[in-house]
Motif scaffolding. Structure first.
Motif, short mmCIF file in Angstrom:
data_model
loop_
_atom_site.label_atom_id
_atom_site.label_comp_id
_atom_site.label_asym_id
_atom_site.label_seq_id
_atom_site.Cartn_x
_atom_site.Cartn_y
_atom_site.Cartn_z
N ALA A 9 -30.84 -59.94 47.34
CA ALA A 9 -30.88 -61.25 47.99
C ALA A 9 -32.33 -61.63 48.23
CB ALA A 9 -30.11 -61.22 49.30
N GLU A 10 -32.56 -62.91 48.44
CA GLU A 10 -33.89 -63.40 48.79
C GLU A 10 -33.82 -64.01 50.18
OE1 GLU A 10 -35.51 -66.06 45.93
OE2 GLU A 10 -35.29 -64.63 44.29
N GLY A 11 -34.95 -63.94 50.89
CA GLY A 11 -34.96 -64.49 52.23
C GLY A 11 -36.35 -64.68 52.76
N LEU A 12 -36.42 -65.05 54.03
CA LEU A 12 -37.66 -65.36 54.71
C LEU A 12 -37.84 -64.38 55.86
CD1 LEU A 12 -39.91 -67.61 54.92
CD2 LEU A 12 -38.47 -68.60 56.69
N VAL A 13 -39.02 -63.78 55.95
CA VAL A 13 -39.31 -62.86 57.05
C VAL A 13 -39.50 -63.69 58.31
CG1 VAL A 13 -40.93 -61.15 57.93
CG2 VAL A 13 -40.39 -61.19 55.50
N THR A 14 -38.69 -63.42 59.33
CA THR A 14 -38.77 -64.19 60.57
C THR A 14 -39.49 -63.45 61.68
OG1 THR A 14 -36.60 -63.39 61.25
CG2 THR A 14 -36.68 -65.49 60.07
N ASP A 27 -31.10 -66.41 52.30
CA ASP A 27 -30.82 -67.79 51.90
C ASP A 27 -29.41 -68.24 52.28
OD1 ASP A 27 -33.36 -67.98 50.91
OD2 ASP A 27 -32.78 -67.56 48.84
N ASN A 28 -28.49 -67.29 52.39
CA ASN A 28 -27.12 -67.67 52.76
C ASN A 28 -26.89 -67.65 54.27
OD1 ASN A 28 -27.12 -64.95 53.16
ND2 ASN A 28 -25.45 -64.50 51.76
N GLY A 29 -27.95 -67.44 55.07
CA GLY A 29 -27.86 -67.56 56.52
C GLY A 29 -27.65 -66.26 57.27
#
Length: 78
Positions: A9-14, A27-29
């Protein structure tokens, strides 16, 4: 030897947590707890909150994963 039961999966480091742990919003929450893979740690790749990353998750526990790649930032003017 490559593991078979992995989900990418791809995502954003928060959030950056102690001991090389990060909280990533995919990306899917889904929000997952991740750590850095050995290859990234060995090559001293710096990961900061706001970076886009590629994560691999185990099929057994979708709340934990491993950061395997830091994606390029598309909004950069370099």
């Amino acid at each position: 030897m490559k593991k078979q039961n992995l989900i990418h999966a791809e995502g954003l480091v928060t959030e950056s947590l102690p001991n090389g742990m990060f909280r990533v919003l995919t990306d899917n929450g889904c929000q997952i707890l991740t750590h850095i893979s050995g290859r990234i740690r060995r090559n001293s790749v710096r990961i900061l909150p706001g970076d886009r990353v590629k994560v691999e998750l185990s099929a057994y526990d979708l709340t934990k994963g491993r950061i395997i790649y830091r994606l390029s930032n598309k909004s950069s003017n370099d």
